[in-house]
Design a protein around this motif. Structure first.
Motif, PDB file in Angstrom:
ATOM      1  N   ALA A  29       0.811  -1.212   0.000  1.00 10.64           N
ATOM      2  CA  ALA A  29       0.000   0.000   0.000  1.00 10.64           C
ATOM      3  C   ALA A  29       0.849   1.270   0.000  1.00 10.64           C
ATOM      4  O   ALA A  29       0.305   2.371  -0.055  1.00 10.64           O
ATOM      5  CB  ALA A  29      -0.912   0.014   1.230  1.00 10.64           C
ATOM      6  N   VAL A  30       2.171   1.126   0.055  1.00  8.77           N
ATOM      7  CA  VAL A  30       3.073   2.265   0.229  1.00  8.77           C
ATOM      8  C   VAL A  30       3.692   2.682  -1.099  1.00  8.77           C
ATOM      9  O   VAL A  30       4.206   1.846  -1.848  1.00  8.77           O
ATOM     10  CB  VAL A  30       4.184   1.916   1.243  1.00  8.77           C
ATOM     11  CG1 VAL A  30       5.146   3.090   1.408  1.00  8.77           C
ATOM     12  CG2 VAL A  30       3.568   1.546   2.595  1.00  8.77           C
ATOM     13  N   ILE A  31       3.651   3.995  -1.395  1.00  6.74           N
ATOM     14  CA  ILE A  31       4.199   4.537  -2.639  1.00  6.74           C
ATOM     15  C   ILE A  31       5.064   5.748  -2.296  1.00  6.74           C
ATOM     16  O   ILE A  31       4.620   6.667  -1.599  1.00  6.74           O
ATOM     17  CB  ILE A  31       3.082   4.968  -3.600  1.00  6.74           C
ATOM     18  CG1 ILE A  31       2.085   3.833  -3.836  1.00  6.74           C
ATOM     19  CG2 ILE A  31       3.675   5.448  -4.935  1.00  6.74           C
ATOM     20  CD1 ILE A  31       0.793   4.283  -4.509  1.00  6.74           C
ATOM     21  N   LEU A  32       6.287   5.755  -2.784  1.00  4.76           N
ATOM     22  CA  LEU A  32       7.195   6.878  -2.548  1.00  4.76           C
ATOM     23  C   LEU A  32       6.821   8.048  -3.443  1.00  4.76           C
ATOM     24  O   LEU A  32       6.638   7.901  -4.650  1.00  4.76           O
ATOM     25  CB  LEU A  32       8.634   6.456  -2.822  1.00  4.76           C
ATOM     26  CG  LEU A  32       9.720   7.534  -2.648  1.00  4.76           C
ATOM     27  CD1 LEU A  32       9.782   8.018  -1.206  1.00  4.76           C
ATOM     28  CD2 LEU A  32      11.080   6.999  -3.097  1.00  4.76           C
ATOM     29  N   VAL A  33       6.704   9.244  -2.831  1.00  6.43           N
ATOM     30  CA  VAL A  33       6.440  10.475  -3.567  1.00  6.43           C
ATOM     31  C   VAL A  33       7.429  11.536  -3.089  1.00  6.43           C
ATOM     32  O   VAL A  33       8.366  11.237  -2.369  1.00  6.43           O
ATOM     33  CB  VAL A  33       4.974  10.955  -3.374  1.00  6.43           C
ATOM     34  CG1 VAL A  33       3.994   9.983  -3.991  1.00  6.43           C
ATOM     35  CG2 VAL A  33       4.650  11.158  -1.886  1.00  6.43           C
ATOM     36  N   ALA A  58      10.991  12.188   4.373  1.00  7.84           N
ATOM     37  CA  ALA A  58      10.510  11.143   3.481  1.00  7.84           C
ATOM     38  C   ALA A  58       8.997  11.285   3.363  1.00  7.84           C
ATOM     39  O   ALA A  58       8.298  11.413   4.367  1.00  7.84           O
ATOM     40  CB  ALA A  58      10.875   9.761   4.036  1.00  7.84           C
ATOM     41  N   ASP A  59       8.490  11.276   2.130  1.00 10.12           N
ATOM     42  CA  ASP A  59       7.059  11.399   1.862  1.00 10.12           C
ATOM     43  C   ASP A  59       6.544  10.092   1.275  1.00 10.12           C
ATOM     44  O   ASP A  59       7.035   9.636   0.232  1.00 10.12           O
ATOM     45  CB  ASP A  59       6.786  12.525   0.874  1.00 10.12           C
ATOM     46  CG  ASP A  59       7.205  13.891   1.417  1.00 10.12           C
ATOM     47  OD1 ASP A  59       7.176  14.066   2.645  1.00 10.12           O
ATOM     48  OD2 ASP A  59       7.545  14.767   0.606  1.00 10.12           O
ATOM     49  N   LEU A  60       5.559   9.507   1.927  1.00  9.42           N
ATOM     50  CA  LEU A  60       5.003   8.229   1.487  1.00  9.42           C
ATOM     51  C   LEU A  60       3.486   8.335   1.361  1.00  9.42           C
ATOM     52  O   LEU A  60       2.812   8.795   2.283  1.00  9.42           O
ATOM     53  CB  LEU A  60       5.350   7.117   2.480  1.00  9.42           C
ATOM     54  CG  LEU A  60       6.834   6.772   2.617  1.00  9.42           C
ATOM     55  CD1 LEU A  60       7.054   5.854   3.811  1.00  9.42           C
ATOM     56  CD2 LEU A  60       7.350   6.114   1.335  1.00  9.42           C
ATOM     57  N   LYS A 157       7.333   0.757  -4.327  1.00  7.63           N
ATOM     58  CA  LYS A 157       6.619   1.458  -5.387  1.00  7.63           C
ATOM     59  C   LYS A 157       7.034   2.931  -5.384  1.00  7.63           C
ATOM     60  O   LYS A 157       7.103   3.562  -4.324  1.00  7.63           O
ATOM     61  CB  LYS A 157       5.109   1.365  -5.172  1.00  7.63           C
ATOM     62  CG  LYS A 157       4.506  -0.011  -5.356  1.00  7.63           C
ATOM     63  CD  LYS A 157       3.008   0.021  -5.067  1.00  7.63           C
ATOM     64  CE  LYS A 157       2.363  -1.343  -5.234  1.00  7.63           C
ATOM     65  NZ  LYS A 157       0.919  -1.321  -4.872  1.00  7.63           N
ATOM     66  N   VAL A 158       7.300   3.471  -6.574  1.00  8.63           N
ATOM     67  CA  VAL A 158       7.671   4.875  -6.721  1.00  8.63           C
ATOM     68  C   VAL A 158       6.710   5.518  -7.711  1.00  8.63           C
ATOM     69  O   VAL A 158       6.491   4.993  -8.810  1.00  8.63           O
ATOM     70  CB  VAL A 158       9.123   5.030  -7.227  1.00  8.63           C
ATOM     71  CG1 VAL A 158       9.466   6.501  -7.412  1.00  8.63           C
ATOM     72  CG2 VAL A 158      10.095   4.358  -6.272  1.00  8.63           C
TER      73      VAL A 158
END
Length: 276
Positions: A29-33, A58-60, A157-158
Motif C-alpha cells: 500500500a506504500v508509494i514513494l512520492v 521522506a514522503d510516502l 513502489k515509486v
C-alpha cells in the motif's frame, strides 16, 4: 571524482528505509512520492544540474484500499521510534528524522485534513490534493542507502514522473498566495524539481503518462487542473513558476538564461504533445 550527497539527504534516505521497514506488513500500500521519488527518476542526470539533490524528510503515500487491518499504522511507526505529532500523518523521531504519511484527497474520505482509514483511525495520515496520480502511475524500484559502503536497500513502489510533476504543480499553485512565509519558501526548490523532471524524462514518456492520468477516474480532475496551472506557471518567460526557477538557481548557474529557455521550451513541448 564522484560527489557524495549532502549529509541531510543521506540521513533522509536512511529515514525512508526505516519507515518502510516499520510499515512492512503494509508494503503493497506504500508509494514513494516527493523529492526522493523525483531523484529516483532523475539520478542519471543529476550531475548536469546546478542544484544537487537534497531533502530532509521522506514522503510516502498510502493506498487505503491496500492497507491491512493490523498492525495499525500509528502502532507500527511507534515501534520504530516515530511519534505522531499535532498534525495527522506527520511523524518525527528523537533524532529529528521526519516522515510524512499521506493519502490523496480523493481517496481519503470526508473531512478536511485527516484521512479516514478505518481501523487505522483518523490521524495516521494526512489528506493531500494533487497526489491522486500516485495511485494510478507507479513502478517498483530498488531504493538503496546513500551511506558509503552500505548494502542496505528495499524494493518500493515509486510514483511516476508525470504523477510527481502534477503534485508539484498543485503544491506551487496552491501556496503562491499563502501568507505563511515558511510554506512559500520551499516553492523555489519545487520549481527546480519540476525542471529536473522535464530535463531528465523524455517528453513522449511524460505525455504518455499524462494521458493515462487524465483517463483514470481518480486522477483525471487533478491532472487537468495541473496542466492548466502548469501552462500559466511555466509556459512563458514571464510565468511565476519560471521566476521561482530563476531564484532557485541564483548564482549557482553560470547561464541562467539557458535554464529559462530550456524550461519554457520543454513545458511548451509537453503541452503541445498533449494537445495533438
Amino acid at each position: 571524482m564522484e560527489t557524495l550527497p549532502e549529509q541531510d539527504y543521506i540521513a533522509a534516505r536512511e529515514t525512508l528505509l526505516d519507515a518502510v521497514q516499520a510499515v512492512e506488513p503494509h508494503r503493497d500500500a506504500v508509494i514513494l512520492v516527493g523529492a526522493q521519488a523525483i531523484y529516483v527518476h532523475t539520478e542519471k542526470a543529476d550531475a548536469d544540474f546546478a542544484i544537487s539533490p537534497f531533502t530532509y524528510d521522506a514522503d510516502l503515500v498510502l493506498d487505503p484500499g491496500l492497507l491491512q487491518d493490523k498492525p495499525t499504522i500509528v502502532e507500527a511507526m511507534g515501534r520504530a521510534g516515530f511519534e505522531l505529532g499535532d498534525q495527522p500523518g506527520l511523524y518525527t523521531r528523537n533524532d529529528s528524522a521526519k516522515v510524512d504519511l499521506l493519502v490523496p484527497e480523493a481517496a481519503g474520505g470526508p473531512g478536511r485534513r485527516a484521512a479516514r482509514l478505518g481501523p487505522h483511525g483518523n490521524r495516521a495520515a494526512m489528506k493531500v490534493h494533487g497526489l491522486e496520480g500516485a495511485l494510478v502511475s507507479h513502478t517498483k524500484r530498488q531504493i538503496t542507502s546513500l551511506v558509503p559502503a552500505s548494502s542496505r536497500s528495499t524494493i518500493l513502489k515509486v510514483a511516476g514522473p508525470g504523477a510527481l510533476l502534477v503534485s508539484k504543480v498543485h503544491k506551487i499553485d496552491e501556496r503562491l498566495d499563502d501568507p505563511d512565509d515558511r510554506r512559500r519558501l520551499p516553492l523555489q526548490k519545487d520549481a527546480f524539481d519540476i525542471y529536473r523532471l522535464l530535463r531528465a524524462i523524455d517528453t513522449a514518456e511524460l505525455a504518455s503518462e499524462f494521458r493515462r492520468l487524465r483517463a483514470h477516474t481518480i486522477s483525471s480532475s487533478v491532472t487537468s487542473g495541473a496542466l492548466s496551472a502548469f501552462q500559466n506557471l511555466f509556459g512563458s518567460r514571464s510565468g511565476t513558476g519560471t521566476a521561482l526557477l530563476v531564484r532557485a538557481v541564483g548564482t549557482l548557474e553560470e547561464n541562467p538564461e539557458f535554464i529559462v529557455e530550456s524550461s519554457v521550451a520543454l513545458t511548451q513541448d509537453l503541452l503541445a504533445a498533449l494537445s495533438g
